[in-house]
Design a protein around this motif. Structure first.
Motif, mmCIF file in Angstrom:
data_model
loop_
_atom_site.group_PDB
_atom_site.id
_atom_site.type_symbol
_atom_site.label_atom_id
_atom_site.label_comp_id
_atom_site.label_asym_id
_atom_site.label_seq_id
_atom_site.Cartn_x
_atom_site.Cartn_y
_atom_site.Cartn_z
ATOM 1 N N CYS A 147 0.663 -1.011 -0.033
ATOM 2 C CA CYS A 147 0.014 -0.260 -0.723
ATOM 3 C C CYS A 147 0.821 1.368 -0.154
ATOM 4 C CB CYS A 147 -1.080 0.110 0.995
ATOM 5 S SG CYS A 147 -1.997 1.480 0.808
ATOM 6 N N ILE A 148 1.016 2.325 -1.064
ATOM 7 C CA ILE A 148 1.115 3.238 -0.758
ATOM 8 C C ILE A 148 0.198 5.182 -0.894
ATOM 9 C CG2 ILE A 148 2.469 5.203 -2.428
ATOM 10 C CD1 ILE A 148 3.637 2.736 -3.761
ATOM 11 N N ASP A 149 0.297 5.348 0.460
ATOM 12 C CA ASP A 149 -0.373 5.755 0.907
ATOM 13 C C ASP A 149 -0.256 7.760 0.626
ATOM 14 O OD1 ASP A 149 -2.721 6.953 1.588
ATOM 15 O OD2 ASP A 149 -1.965 7.941 3.893
ATOM 16 N N MET A 150 -1.286 8.322 -0.615
ATOM 17 C CA MET A 150 -0.538 9.588 -1.151
ATOM 18 C C MET A 150 -1.039 10.597 -0.419
ATOM 19 S SD MET A 150 -0.219 9.023 -5.449
ATOM 20 C CE MET A 150 -1.876 8.114 -5.228
ATOM 21 N N GLY A 151 -2.066 10.363 0.684
ATOM 22 C CA GLY A 151 -2.494 11.304 1.530
ATOM 23 C C GLY A 151 -2.348 11.481 2.801
ATOM 24 N N ALA A 152 -2.424 12.355 3.929
ATOM 25 C CA ALA A 152 -0.966 12.064 4.878
ATOM 26 C C ALA A 152 -1.349 11.711 6.450
ATOM 27 C CB ALA A 152 -1.757 14.343 5.356
ATOM 28 N N SER A 178 5.441 0.490 11.472
ATOM 29 C CA SER A 178 5.724 -0.412 10.170
ATOM 30 C C SER A 178 5.888 0.290 8.929
ATOM 31 C CB SER A 178 4.996 -0.878 9.601
ATOM 32 O OG SER A 178 3.849 -1.351 9.118
ATOM 33 N N SER A 179 5.176 1.729 9.161
ATOM 34 C CA SER A 179 5.046 2.616 7.467
ATOM 35 C C SER A 179 6.987 3.591 7.385
ATOM 36 C CB SER A 179 4.195 3.564 7.686
ATOM 37 O OG SER A 179 4.502 4.395 9.084
ATOM 38 N N ILE A 180 7.217 3.618 6.256
ATOM 39 C CA ILE A 180 8.298 4.557 5.882
ATOM 40 C C ILE A 180 7.637 5.591 4.972
ATOM 41 C CG2 ILE A 180 10.217 3.714 4.743
ATOM 42 C CD1 ILE A 180 10.084 2.711 7.699
ATOM 43 N N TYR A 181 8.400 6.699 5.323
ATOM 44 C CA TYR A 181 8.571 8.169 4.935
ATOM 45 C C TYR A 181 8.681 7.490 3.345
ATOM 46 C CZ TYR A 181 8.318 12.615 4.102
ATOM 47 O OH TYR A 181 7.517 14.343 3.824
ATOM 48 N N GLY A 182 8.534 7.822 2.423
ATOM 49 C CA GLY A 182 8.335 8.033 1.419
ATOM 50 C C GLY A 182 9.777 8.885 0.480
ATOM 51 N N SER A 201 6.574 -2.485 2.407
ATOM 52 C CA SER A 201 5.156 -2.894 2.965
ATOM 53 C C SER A 201 4.299 -1.460 2.304
ATOM 54 C CB SER A 201 4.879 -3.825 2.495
ATOM 55 O OG SER A 201 3.963 -4.539 3.620
ATOM 56 N N LEU A 202 4.224 -0.467 3.176
ATOM 57 C CA LEU A 202 3.160 0.534 3.495
ATOM 58 C C LEU A 202 3.933 1.623 3.185
ATOM 59 C CD1 LEU A 202 0.380 1.849 4.483
ATOM 60 C CD2 LEU A 202 1.689 0.636 6.485
ATOM 61 N N ILE A 203 3.675 2.751 2.320
ATOM 62 C CA ILE A 203 4.312 3.947 2.462
ATOM 63 C C ILE A 203 3.303 5.019 2.381
ATOM 64 C CG2 ILE A 203 5.952 4.735 0.546
ATOM 65 C CD1 ILE A 203 7.395 2.860 1.354
ATOM 66 N N ALA A 204 4.360 5.692 3.080
ATOM 67 C CA ALA A 204 3.287 7.358 3.997
ATOM 68 C C ALA A 204 4.811 8.159 2.202
ATOM 69 C CB ALA A 204 4.257 8.033 4.649
ATOM 70 N N ASN A 205 3.706 8.312 1.016
ATOM 71 C CA ASN A 205 4.010 9.548 0.066
ATOM 72 C C ASN A 205 4.160 10.748 0.556
ATOM 73 O OD1 ASN A 205 5.159 8.645 -2.856
ATOM 74 N ND2 ASN A 205 3.580 10.091 -3.371
ATOM 75 N N PRO A 206 5.403 11.381 0.654
ATOM 76 C CA PRO A 206 5.632 13.026 1.275
ATOM 77 C C PRO A 206 4.562 13.843 0.217
ATOM 78 C CG PRO A 206 7.759 11.705 0.519
ATOM 79 C CD PRO A 206 6.566 10.943 -0.343
#
Length: 344
Positions: free
Chosen positions: A93-98, A124-128, A141-146
């Protein structure tokens, strides 16, 4: 071919993501979702997709079931539950929100008015930001898109902060964005007569990207960083330009600083440090995943001025999300992103 799903496909970011992914050589779009346009073909919403795809907008559950990688392009507060379902289904999952950009729940509640709904997956999320966290992104497997503004500022300052060359309590970030950053929803301040032939700041001293900027810059500096961040709305569709003012700790040699930046970004496919004397411009990064950075010195030679510019819809959103996907899946980082700005 890796199967891709987009949740929130009819917003500006979702539509930009679909546009780019349709040309990616190693993926196929398996499913799209949209609450507002469920049951309709995406080409009925955006005519640029006519004869390019006949996908119909489905439910978020359908997207998770059919896809290997799920992109969520949703307003804040709507991605956490979807991300949890995706992770439980062993999907990326790549989240493009906040929702995953801030590590501190109290900060998130202060700026966004909500608590974490799925606190157990935040750890477990990483700042992308690939240029900062590439190694961690590969294993996640869980990305926080900047955010878009933060991307320009973080890339603009990273070499200075990592080398402890500037003071950390008086960084001024003066940023300007095209109106697509406000999203597809109708608002008065993005209404054409209100925005055309004018220029003004907004959310002065209180923009929600401030804590994201400060948290990431603090990671780079390994100590607390404070910024003054003021965004402005430009009467253009896309692009961000940030002018960043930094007080130096010692006498500055701009040529040495420039060499430091060139060395820091020499292996980065999307960050370009311009020759001294040139000035970064939105025109030269439009429709690309590139970030252009130019370096300047004030007349007293005690302040570095960094100009950093990106396309807010590409490197500031959809393009960076694809870059993160490429890293996770072991593709070439530039796959689907070999984009060149129009000359005019």
């Amino acid at each position: 071919m890796t199967k891709i799903g987009i949740i929130g496909a009819t917003g500006y970011v979702g539509a930009e993501l679909l546009r780019l992914l349709l040309s990616h050589p190693k993926v196929e779009i398996a499913a799209l979702s949209s609450v507002s346009f469920e049951g309709q073909e995406i080409s009925n919403v955006y005519k640029n997709f006519l004869n390019k795809t006949n996908l119909v907008c489905e439910t978020a559950e359908d997207v998770i079931e059919k896809s290997d990688v799920i992109f969520t392009a949703l307003p804040h507060g709507l991605s956490e539950d979807i991300a949890k379902k995706a992770i439980d289904s062993n999907k990326i999952c790549i989240d493009m929100g906040a929702d995953f950009r801030l590590s501190n729940e109290e900060e998130y509640e202060l700026w966004y008015g909500k608590k974490f709904t799925q606190p157990e997956i935040h750890a477990s999320s990483i700042y992308g930001l690939p240029e900062l966290n590439r190694a961690k992104i590969k294993e996640c497997s869980l990305i926080a898109n900047p955010g878009c503004y933060p991307t320009t500022i973080e890339l603009g300052l990273m070499p200075l902060l990592k080398n402890s060359l500037i003071k950390l309590d008086n960084i001024i970030c003066d940023s300007k964005s095209g109106t697509t950053g406000a999203g597809r929803g109708l608002t008065l301040n993005t209404h054409f007569p209100e925005e055309n032939e004018t220029f003004a700041p907004y959310k002065v001293g209180a923009h929600r990207h401030t804590p994201e900027i400060e948290e990431t810059l603090s990671v780079m500096a390994k100590e607390k960083v404070n910024v003054t961040f003021t965004p402005h709305l430009l009467p253009i569709n896309r692009g961000i330009l940030s002018t960043i003012y930094c007080s130096t700790k010692d006498t500055v040699n701009l040529e040495e600083i420039h060499k430091l930046y060139v060395a820091a970004y020499k292996d980065e496919p999307f960050v370009n440090v311009l020759p001294l004397g040139e000035i970064a411009s939105i025109k030269n990064v439009r429709l690309t995943n590139d970030c252009h950075i130019s370096l300047h010195l004030n007349h007293r030679k005690d302040q570095i001025i960094v100009v950093s510019t990106i396309d807010n819809m590409v490197k500031g959103a959809a393009g960076q999300a694809i870059q993160n996907m490429n890293i996770i899946l072991g593709f070439e980082e530039t796959d689907g992103l070999n984009l060149i700005a129009p000359a005019f």
